[in-house]
Design an enzyme around this catalytic site. Structure first.
Site, PDB file in Angstrom:
ATOM      1  N   ARG A   1       2.753  14.877  12.694  1.00 43.18           N
ATOM      2  CA  ARG A   1       3.199  14.646  11.326  1.00 43.18           C
ATOM      3  C   ARG A   1       3.001  15.876  10.436  1.00 43.18           C
ATOM      4  O   ARG A   1       2.249  15.846   9.461  1.00 43.18           O
ATOM      5  CB  ARG A   1       2.492  13.427  10.723  1.00 43.18           C
ATOM      6  CG  ARG A   1       2.752  12.149  11.493  1.00 43.18           C
ATOM      7  CD  ARG A   1       2.401  10.925  10.706  1.00 43.18           C
ATOM      8  NE  ARG A   1       0.967  10.752  10.585  1.00 43.18           N
ATOM      9  CZ  ARG A   1       0.385   9.767   9.908  1.00 43.18           C
ATOM     10  NH1 ARG A   1       1.124   8.890   9.292  1.00 43.18           N
ATOM     11  NH2 ARG A   1      -0.903   9.646   9.826  1.00 43.18           N
ATOM     12  N   PRO A   2       3.645  16.996  10.770  1.00 47.87           N
ATOM     13  CA  PRO A   2       3.446  18.218   9.995  1.00 47.87           C
ATOM     14  C   PRO A   2       3.956  18.077   8.570  1.00 47.87           C
ATOM     15  O   PRO A   2       4.802  17.234   8.279  1.00 47.87           O
ATOM     16  CB  PRO A   2       4.270  19.256  10.769  1.00 47.87           C
ATOM     17  CG  PRO A   2       5.315  18.452  11.472  1.00 47.87           C
ATOM     18  CD  PRO A   2       4.657  17.156  11.820  1.00 47.87           C
ATOM     19  N   VAL A   3       3.418  18.944   7.698  1.00 50.75           N
ATOM     20  CA  VAL A   3       3.807  18.891   6.286  1.00 50.75           C
ATOM     21  C   VAL A   3       4.800  20.001   5.950  1.00 50.75           C
ATOM     22  O   VAL A   3       5.033  20.286   4.775  1.00 50.75           O
ATOM     23  CB  VAL A   3       2.562  18.997   5.372  1.00 50.75           C
ATOM     24  CG1 VAL A   3       1.658  17.798   5.574  1.00 50.75           C
ATOM     25  CG2 VAL A   3       1.811  20.304   5.624  1.00 50.75           C
ATOM     26  N   ASP A   4       5.399  20.600   6.954  1.00 48.09           N
ATOM     27  CA  ASP A   4       6.329  21.705   6.731  1.00 48.09           C
ATOM     28  C   ASP A   4       7.438  21.333   5.752  1.00 48.09           C
ATOM     29  O   ASP A   4       7.830  22.147   4.900  1.00 48.09           O
ATOM     30  CB  ASP A   4       6.981  22.143   8.051  1.00 48.09           C
ATOM     31  CG  ASP A   4       5.971  22.556   9.101  1.00 48.09           C
ATOM     32  OD1 ASP A   4       4.889  21.961   9.133  1.00 48.09           O
ATOM     33  OD2 ASP A   4       6.269  23.470   9.879  1.00 48.09           O
ATOM     34  N   LEU A   5       7.981  20.102   5.874  1.00 42.55           N
ATOM     35  CA  LEU A   5       9.095  19.722   5.010  1.00 42.55           C
ATOM     36  C   LEU A   5       8.678  19.666   3.550  1.00 42.55           C
ATOM     37  O   LEU A   5       9.462  20.016   2.657  1.00 42.55           O
ATOM     38  CB  LEU A   5       9.678  18.377   5.442  1.00 42.55           C
ATOM     39  CG  LEU A   5      10.269  18.297   6.855  1.00 42.55           C
ATOM     40  CD1 LEU A   5      11.002  16.973   7.039  1.00 42.55           C
ATOM     41  CD2 LEU A   5      11.200  19.456   7.129  1.00 42.55           C
TER      42      LEU A   5
ATOM     43  N   ASP B   1       5.745   1.006  11.820  1.00 40.30           N
ATOM     44  CA  ASP B   1       4.507   0.339  11.436  1.00 40.30           C
ATOM     45  C   ASP B   1       4.424  -1.109  11.912  1.00 40.30           C
ATOM     46  O   ASP B   1       3.400  -1.776  11.725  1.00 40.30           O
ATOM     47  CB  ASP B   1       4.336   0.369   9.912  1.00 40.30           C
ATOM     48  CG  ASP B   1       3.819   1.714   9.425  1.00 40.30           C
ATOM     49  OD1 ASP B   1       3.467   2.567  10.268  1.00 40.30           O
ATOM     50  OD2 ASP B   1       3.769   1.927   8.203  1.00 40.30           O
TER      51      ASP B   1
ATOM     52  N   ARG C   1      -3.846  10.433   4.647  1.00 42.17           N
ATOM     53  CA  ARG C   1      -2.736  11.367   4.592  1.00 42.17           C
ATOM     54  C   ARG C   1      -1.987  11.318   3.259  1.00 42.17           C
ATOM     55  O   ARG C   1      -1.506  12.340   2.763  1.00 42.17           O
ATOM     56  CB  ARG C   1      -1.775  11.068   5.749  1.00 42.17           C
ATOM     57  CG  ARG C   1      -0.618  12.033   5.829  1.00 42.17           C
ATOM     58  CD  ARG C   1       0.265  11.765   7.025  1.00 42.17           C
ATOM     59  NE  ARG C   1       1.341  12.743   7.067  1.00 42.17           N
ATOM     60  CZ  ARG C   1       1.221  13.976   7.532  1.00 42.17           C
ATOM     61  NH1 ARG C   1       0.066  14.371   8.008  1.00 42.17           N
ATOM     62  NH2 ARG C   1       2.234  14.816   7.532  1.00 42.17           N
TER      63      ARG C   1
ATOM     64  N   LYS D   1       0.825  -1.207   0.000  1.00 39.66           N
ATOM     65  CA  LYS D   1       0.000   0.000   0.000  1.00 39.66           C
ATOM     66  C   LYS D   1       0.861   1.261   0.000  1.00 39.66           C
ATOM     67  O   LYS D   1       0.616   2.211  -0.759  1.00 39.66           O
ATOM     68  CB  LYS D   1      -0.910   0.014   1.229  1.00 39.66           C
ATOM     69  CG  LYS D   1      -1.739   1.288   1.368  1.00 39.66           C
ATOM     70  CD  LYS D   1      -2.369   1.391   2.730  1.00 39.66           C
ATOM     71  CE  LYS D   1      -1.372   1.920   3.741  1.00 39.66           C
ATOM     72  NZ  LYS D   1      -1.736   3.193   4.351  1.00 39.66           N
ATOM     73  N   ASN D   2       1.890   1.278   0.849  1.00 39.66           N
ATOM     74  CA  ASN D   2       2.706   2.481   0.987  1.00 39.66           C
ATOM     75  C   ASN D   2       3.569   2.757  -0.239  1.00 39.66           C
ATOM     76  O   ASN D   2       4.142   3.837  -0.360  1.00 39.66           O
ATOM     77  CB  ASN D   2       3.588   2.385   2.233  1.00 39.66           C
ATOM     78  CG  ASN D   2       2.789   2.522   3.509  1.00 39.66           C
ATOM     79  OD1 ASN D   2       1.648   3.000   3.495  1.00 39.66           O
ATOM     80  ND2 ASN D   2       3.367   2.112   4.623  1.00 39.66           N
TER      81      ASN D   2
ATOM     82  N   ARG E   1      -7.921  -0.451   5.605  1.00 35.21           N
ATOM     83  CA  ARG E   1      -7.148   0.552   4.871  1.00 35.21           C
ATOM     84  C   ARG E   1      -5.794  -0.001   4.425  1.00 35.21           C
ATOM     85  O   ARG E   1      -5.214   0.511   3.464  1.00 35.21           O
ATOM     86  CB  ARG E   1      -6.930   1.793   5.737  1.00 35.21           C
ATOM     87  CG  ARG E   1      -8.168   2.646   5.968  1.00 35.21           C
ATOM     88  CD  ARG E   1      -7.828   3.893   6.768  1.00 35.21           C
ATOM     89  NE  ARG E   1      -6.650   4.533   6.196  1.00 35.21           N
ATOM     90  CZ  ARG E   1      -5.684   5.095   6.921  1.00 35.21           C
ATOM     91  NH1 ARG E   1      -5.743   5.076   8.236  1.00 35.21           N
ATOM     92  NH2 ARG E   1      -4.651   5.674   6.320  1.00 35.21           N
TER      93      ARG E   1
ATOM     94  N   ILE F   1       9.493   7.563  16.265  1.00 40.29           N
ATOM     95  CA  ILE F   1       8.992   8.207  15.048  1.00 40.29           C
ATOM     96  C   ILE F   1       7.754   9.059  15.325  1.00 40.29           C
ATOM     97  O   ILE F   1       7.710  10.244  14.999  1.00 40.29           O
ATOM     98  CB  ILE F   1       8.666   7.161  13.966  1.00 40.29           C
ATOM     99  CG1 ILE F   1       9.862   6.219  13.757  1.00 40.29           C
ATOM    100  CG2 ILE F   1       8.271   7.847  12.659  1.00 40.29           C
ATOM    101  CD1 ILE F   1      11.110   6.885  13.241  1.00 40.29           C
TER     102      ILE F   1
ATOM    103  N   CYS G   1      -4.602   8.450  10.082  1.00 44.10           N
ATOM    104  CA  CYS G   1      -4.583   7.958  11.459  1.00 44.10           C
ATOM    105  C   CYS G   1      -4.124   9.045  12.420  1.00 44.10           C
ATOM    106  O   CYS G   1      -3.205   9.812  12.123  1.00 44.10           O
ATOM    107  CB  CYS G   1      -3.639   6.755  11.586  1.00 44.10           C
ATOM    108  SG  CYS G   1      -4.188   5.300  10.691  1.00 44.10           S
TER     109      CYS G   1
END
Length: 426
Positions: free
Chosen positions: A128-132, A313, A99, A22-23, A405, A335, A123
Site C-alpha cells: 500500500r505505497p503512498v506514491d500516489l 474488506d 494508516r 469508520k472509513n 479498531r 486489491i 494492518c
C-alpha cells in the site's frame, strides 16, 4: 489483553443497529484541519481508530470535544476546531498505529503551506505505497521530500489547481488530494478517482464547508479552489463494511435479522452473492432484512474490486461463509497482495482452503470445529468470529484489539440477537 469467546450453533434473530462508518469518519476528521471554523460530526462510531485520529488532531492543535451516543448503535458527536495550528508535524508514534493518519498531509499543506508526516502504519495486509498521494501533491505544486521515514511537503506560495490522473484507483490518494485541492488556486480535475461511498461522504461534507466540488460518485471529480472554508455540521454515513459483515454473519449462522440505519446501495455487490447462496434480502423502512433458513449455503465464486465491486474488506468474512458452503468456491483478491492471513486460522477450525497466489480455493465442509485462533488484522479478526458462530464447540479469538479498531461493540450487537458470545479479559 481481551479475547472473544463464541459457542457456535445459535441462530440469530432480532435487529442490529449499524454504526457510522469508520472509513468515512477518519477523513472527515482530517478535514477539520482545512479551516479555523468548527466542524461538527455526528453519527461518529466509538472506535480505537477514531480515538487515534482525535489524539493526532489534538497534537496538531485541534480542539476535539467528544459526546458519546445514548445507546448501542447511537453515534457520538465530535466538535473539531483548528483555530490555531500548534504545529504541522505528525509523528511516527501515532501515525504508525493507523494508516489513515496519513490523511492529515493534504489538509496541512493546503492550509499551512507545509507539513511533516510520518510514513504510515496500520494492518500488515500489503505494501500500500503512498506514491500516489505524493505525486498528486507535487502536481498541485508542492515540493515533496522523504527524510528519515517522514514525508516533508511544502507549498510556500499555496497549491495550484492541476489535472491529475491516478494510474490506478486509490481511496486514500483520492481523499488526500480532494481535501488539498479545495484550497488550491484554480481548478483541479481528478481522473480515475475512487468512487467509494466514503469519497462521496467526504465530498458532501466539504461542500457543506464551502468547497466547490462536482462529479462525486464518478471517476472524474472537479474541484474549484476557494480561499477558505467555513463551519459545518455533517452526519457520518452508515458503515457499509459493518452492514456487509452482519449480513454475511446471518448467512453463516442462519436466522432472521433486520439491520437498521443502513442502505442497500452501500453493499450492492454483496446482495446478489448472498442471494445466490440462499439468503433472502429485502429493504425495509429502517434498513435491510436478512434471512436464511437452515439449508446449507451454496458455494459461489467472488473477486474483490474497487467500488462498486465486491469490497476487499468483506473478503475474509465471505470466506468464513464459503468454509461451510456446499461445493467449491474460488475467492480472488485483487486489491491487496497479503490479505489471506486469516486462512491458517480458519484451517485450525477445520476449513478446507488452498491458496494459489491471489486465489483461495475453498471446499466447504459440513461443520467447522471450535478452536483457539488469533486475529491478524482488522477484517480477518471478524471473519474468525463469524466462523465461530457456525462452529461446533467453543472458539476463542485472541488479539481482538485489531477488531476494536473497526467494529463498535461487536459482541454486544451479536449477543442481542441470540449469539452465545462474550468478551473476556485475560
Amino acid at each position: 489483553m481481551d479475547r472473544i469467546r463464541i459457542r457456535g450453533g445459535a441462530r440469530l434473530k432480532g435487529e442490529i443497529p449499524i454504526s457510522g462508518a469508520k472509513n468515512a469518519a477518519l477523513p472527515l476528521m482530517a478535514a477539520s484541519l482545512l479551516t479555523d471554523a468548527p466542524l461538527t460530526l455526528t453519527n461518529v462510531p466509538k472506535l480505537a481508530d477514531v480515538a487515534f485520529m482525535a489524539d493526532l488532531l489534538r497534537q496538531l492543535g485541534v480542539s476535539a470535544e467528544w459526546q458519546a451516543g445514548a445507546g448501542l448503535g447511537d453515534g457520538g458527536r465530535y466538535r473539531l476546531q483548528a483555530t490555531d495550528l500548534a504545529g504541522t508535524a505528525a509523528d511516527y508514534d501515532i501515525v504508525r498505529k493507523m494508516r489513515a493518519s496519513f490523511l492529515v498531509l493534504g489538509p496541512l499543506v493546503a492550509r499551512a503551506g507545509h507539513a511533516k508526516v510520518s510514513l504510515p502504519g496500520g494492518c500488515a495486509i500489503g505494501a500500500r505505497p503512498v506514491d500516489l498521494h505524493l505525486k498528486a501533491l507535487e502536481a498541485l505544486g508542492a515540493r515533496v521530500e522523504l527524510e528519515d521515514g517522514y514525508v516533508i511537503a511544502s507549498a510556500a506560495g499555496g497549491l495550484k489547481g492541476a489535472r491529475i490522473e491516478f494510474p490506478f484507483v486509490s481511496v486514500g490518494a483520492t481523499e488526500n488530494t480532494l481535501m488539498a485541492a479545495t484550497l488550491a488556486q484554480g481548478e483541479t480535475v481528478l481522473l480515475n478517482a475512487a468512487r467509494e461511498p466514503e469519497i462521496d461522504d467526504l465530498g458532501r461534507c466539504l461542500i457543506a464547508m464551502g468547497a466547490r466540488i462536482s462529479g462525486l460518485g464518478t471517476a472524474r471529480i472537479l474541484i474549484e479552489g476557494v480561499s477558505s472554508l467555513h463551519a459545518a455540521e455533517h452526519a457520518v454515513m452508515p458503515d457499509r463494511i459493518e452492514t456487509g459483515t452482519f449480513a454475511i454473519a446471518t448467512a453463516v449462522a442462519g436466522g432472521e435479522i433486520e439491520l437498521t440505519g443502513t442502505r442497500a446501495e452501500l453493499i450492492g455487490a454483496v446482495i446478489p452473492l448472498l442471494e445466490s447462496v440462499g439468503t433472502e434480502i429485502a429493504e425495509t423502512n429502517r434498513g435491510l432484512s436478512i434471512h436464511r433458513n437452515g439449508v446449507r449455503p451454496v458455494s459461489v465464486d467472488v473477486a474483490t474490486a474497487p467500488f462498486p465491486g465486491f469490497p476487499t474488506d468483506l473478503q475474509a468474512q465471505f470466506m468464513a461463509l464459503m468454509a461451510t458452503a456446499n461445493g467449491v468456491s474460488h475467492i480472488k483478491e485483487t486489491i491487496f497482495e497479503n490479505r489471506f492471513m486469516h486462512v491458517p486460522e480458519l484451517l485450525r477450525m477445520g476449513a478446507d482452503i488452498r491458496v494459489e497466489g491471489d486465489m483461495a480455493v475453498v471446499t466447504g465442509v459440513e461443520r467447522l470445529k471450535g478452536a483457539p485462533v488469533m486475529a491478524t488484522d482488522l477484517r480477518a479478526s471478524v471473519s474468525l468470529v463469524l466462523a465461530g458462530l457456525a462452529a461446533e464447540g467453543e472458539t476463542i479469538v485472541n488479539r481482538v484489539y485489531h477488531l476494536d479498531r473497526g467494529f463498535e461493540r461487536l459482541e454486544e450487537k451479536f449477543s442481542r440477537v441470540g449469539a452465545d458470545i462474550e468478551r473476556q479479559s485475560v
